[in-house]
Each structure stands twice: as structure tokens, then as C-alpha cells.
Design a protein around this motif. Structure first.
Motif, PDB file in Angstrom:
ATOM      1  N   LEU A 199     -75.326 -25.172  68.533  1.00 21.87           N
ATOM      2  CA  LEU A 199     -75.358 -23.776  68.980  1.00 21.87           C
ATOM      3  C   LEU A 199     -75.575 -22.814  67.812  1.00 21.87           C
ATOM      4  N   GLU A 200     -74.922 -23.105  66.698  1.00 28.28           N
ATOM      5  CA  GLU A 200     -74.973 -22.209  65.544  1.00 28.28           C
ATOM      6  C   GLU A 200     -76.291 -22.303  64.786  1.00 28.28           C
ATOM      7  N   THR A 201     -76.791 -23.525  64.590  1.00 27.93           N
ATOM      8  CA  THR A 201     -77.966 -23.715  63.730  1.00 27.93           C
ATOM      9  C   THR A 201     -79.268 -23.853  64.501  1.00 27.93           C
ATOM     10  N   LYS A 202     -79.187 -24.273  65.751  1.00 28.55           N
ATOM     11  CA  LYS A 202     -80.376 -24.568  66.572  1.00 28.55           C
ATOM     12  C   LYS A 202     -81.208 -25.703  65.969  1.00 28.55           C
ATOM     13  N   TYR A 225     -68.227 -35.132  68.623  1.00 30.84           N
ATOM     14  CA  TYR A 225     -69.299 -34.737  69.538  1.00 30.84           C
ATOM     15  C   TYR A 225     -69.300 -33.214  69.729  1.00 30.84           C
ATOM     16  N   PHE A 226     -68.126 -32.633  69.879  1.00 35.86           N
ATOM     17  CA  PHE A 226     -68.080 -31.179  70.058  1.00 35.86           C
ATOM     18  C   PHE A 226     -68.367 -30.445  68.754  1.00 35.86           C
ATOM     19  N   LEU A 227     -68.111 -31.073  67.619  1.00 36.41           N
ATOM     20  CA  LEU A 227     -68.581 -30.502  66.347  1.00 36.41           C
ATOM     21  C   LEU A 227     -70.103 -30.461  66.346  1.00 36.41           C
ATOM     22  N   TYR A 228     -70.716 -31.544  66.767  1.00 32.13           N
ATOM     23  CA  TYR A 228     -72.181 -31.600  66.875  1.00 32.13           C
ATOM     24  C   TYR A 228     -72.698 -30.503  67.801  1.00 32.13           C
ATOM     25  N   ARG A 229     -72.091 -30.370  68.972  1.00 34.33           N
ATOM     26  CA  ARG A 229     -72.536 -29.353  69.938  1.00 34.33           C
ATOM     27  C   ARG A 229     -72.348 -27.934  69.387  1.00 34.33           C
ATOM     28  N   PHE A 230     -71.231 -27.712  68.685  1.00 30.27           N
ATOM     29  CA  PHE A 230     -70.990 -26.400  68.075  1.00 30.27           C
ATOM     30  C   PHE A 230     -72.053 -26.102  67.022  1.00 30.27           C
ATOM     31  N   LEU A 231     -72.315 -27.067  66.152  1.00 31.45           N
ATOM     32  CA  LEU A 231     -73.320 -26.859  65.107  1.00 31.45           C
ATOM     33  C   LEU A 231     -74.705 -26.659  65.709  1.00 31.45           C
ATOM     34  N   TYR A 268     -66.174 -24.742  70.120  1.00 29.83           N
ATOM     35  CA  TYR A 268     -67.435 -24.909  70.850  1.00 29.83           C
ATOM     36  C   TYR A 268     -67.528 -23.920  72.018  1.00 29.83           C
ATOM     37  N   PHE A 269     -66.459 -23.827  72.807  1.00 34.13           N
ATOM     38  CA  PHE A 269     -66.510 -22.921  73.947  1.00 34.13           C
ATOM     39  C   PHE A 269     -66.597 -21.459  73.512  1.00 34.13           C
ATOM     40  N   PHE A 270     -65.885 -21.091  72.450  1.00 35.04           N
ATOM     41  CA  PHE A 270     -65.994 -19.716  71.975  1.00 35.04           C
ATOM     42  C   PHE A 270     -67.385 -19.431  71.410  1.00 35.04           C
ATOM     43  N   ALA A 271     -68.013 -20.419  70.801  1.00 33.22           N
ATOM     44  CA  ALA A 271     -69.395 -20.235  70.346  1.00 33.22           C
ATOM     45  C   ALA A 271     -70.319 -20.019  71.540  1.00 33.22           C
ATOM     46  N   ARG A 272     -70.092 -20.754  72.603  1.00 31.98           N
ATOM     47  CA  ARG A 272     -70.888 -20.524  73.825  1.00 31.98           C
ATOM     48  C   ARG A 272     -70.657 -19.124  74.368  1.00 31.98           C
TER      49      ARG A 272
END
Length: 192
Positions: free
Chosen positions: A110-113, A102-108, A153-157
Motif C-alpha cells: 500500500l505504501e510503496t506500490k 503477510y500483513f507487513l507485505y500488504r502494508f508495504l 495495515y488497516f489504518f494504511a487502508r
């Protein structure tokens, strides 16, 4: 019936995401307690069986791997006071494994929109046989993956949204990832 249609129209994407992650969790939970512990799992729960008490700090510090897998395995033991059924000891690891996706999904996201690409990528990673296997037994890989993905994920945020709290949460997640296993150092290039 019109309520169901309205719910699907207003929350359709969330329903798709929920179904995808329920399917990924199902891959990890079906027949989870089917067999006895393997050698690595027995190393984690064996001391609980032999001594009938929690791990000492010295014991945790003497291990080659971080203490997280022992601490997570301790939680069901505190309720059951025995090391069977295996299902309850493996369940937290299956949950950590699924939430890492799930956090991979959230990270992606953020990165790809791109929510379709993000979900497809996380789903395809989630059906990978190695990842499914790691989610089905009591060992550090699922914890390491979860805390690493949470940290990323948090660092991407932090990078994308200048969310100062995310920096601290990401740092804390990285520490827990290191406490799961030293493999966490491999995410440092992204975090830098």
C-alpha cells in the motif's frame, strides 16, 4: 502441461508470494515440537497442567502481560486436554508470526506500490533470527506483532483508500495488540 503454464502466467505473482510465505512458515514449523517448554512457555501452560481447567478471569488480569497468549494456548488444550505435544501449542504462534509478515507485505504494498520491494522487505524481515525465534515458541511476541501489523495495515487502508471499515478493523486489531502486550503503544505514532 499447457494448463499449468497458463495458470503460472495468469497467477504468477500470487504463486511467488505463496512460495515465499510457505518458506517463511517452514522456518518456523520445522522441528517445532523438538524440545520441552522453556521457562516462559511453562508459565503459560503450567497452570493448565496443574489445575486441569481454563484460566480464571482474575488470573488473566493479574498477569504482567496481556491475556492473549494464555487464551491462544487454551485452544489446543481444550482439544488435547493435556499440555503435550508441544508442537500443537506452539503452532498457533508460528501461524500468527507468519501472517504478521503477510500483513507487513500488504502494508508495504500500500505504501510503496512496488510488489517486488514489498515482498523482498517482508521476506528479509521474516528470515531475521529473532523473528524466527519468536515464531517458534509460545509467548506473546507473535501475537503482538500480528495484531500490530494488522492494525497498521488497516489504518494504511483507511488513510490511502478512505476505507471507513478499515478504521474500525484497525482499531479492533490495535485493542487485541494491547491485550497481547503493552508494547503495542509503540505503533501509536504511525496510527496518529
Amino acid at each position: 502441461m499447457s494448463e499449468v503454464v497458463r495458470l503460472i502466467k495468469s497467477h504468477g505473482w500470487q504463486i511467488v508470494v505463496a512460495i515465499a510465505f510457505m518458506l517463511l512458515f517452514a522456518l518456523r514449523i520445522i522441528n517445532l515440537g523438538y524440545s520441552d517448554y522453556n521457562t516462559d512457555e511453562a508459565t503459560v501452560v503450567g497452570r493448565l497442567q496443574r489445575e486441569g481447567r481454563a484460566y480464571s478471569v482474575n488470573y488473566l488480569l493479574e498477569q504482567r502481560k496481556g491475556p492473549m497468549q494464555w487464551l491462544v494456548a487454551l485452544v489446543p488444550y481444550l482439544f488435547l486436554r493435556k499440555i503435550t505435544p508441544e508442537f500443537w501449542f506452539r503452532l498457533p504462534f508460528a501461524l500468527f508470526n507468519t501472517f504478521s509478515l503477510y500483513f507487513l507485505y500488504r502494508f508495504l504494498l500500500l505504501e510503496t506500490k512496488n510488489r517486488y520491494l514489498s515482498l523482498a522487505a517482508a521476506f528479509f524481515v521474516g528470515v531475521n533470527g529473532f523473528l524466527v525465534a519468536f515464531g517458534r515458541f509460545l509467548q506473546y511476541q507473535s501475537l503482538n506483532l500480528f495484531f500490530s501489523m494488522l492494525s497498521i495495515y488497516f489504518f494504511a487502508r483507511f488513510y490511502h483508500q478512505d476505507d471507513k471499515k478499515a478504521f474500525y478493523w484497525g482499531s479492533l486489531a490495535f485493542v487485541f495488540s494491547l491485550l497481547s502486550h503493552w508494547d503495542a503503544v509503540f505503533i501509536l505514532p504511525y496510527l496518529a
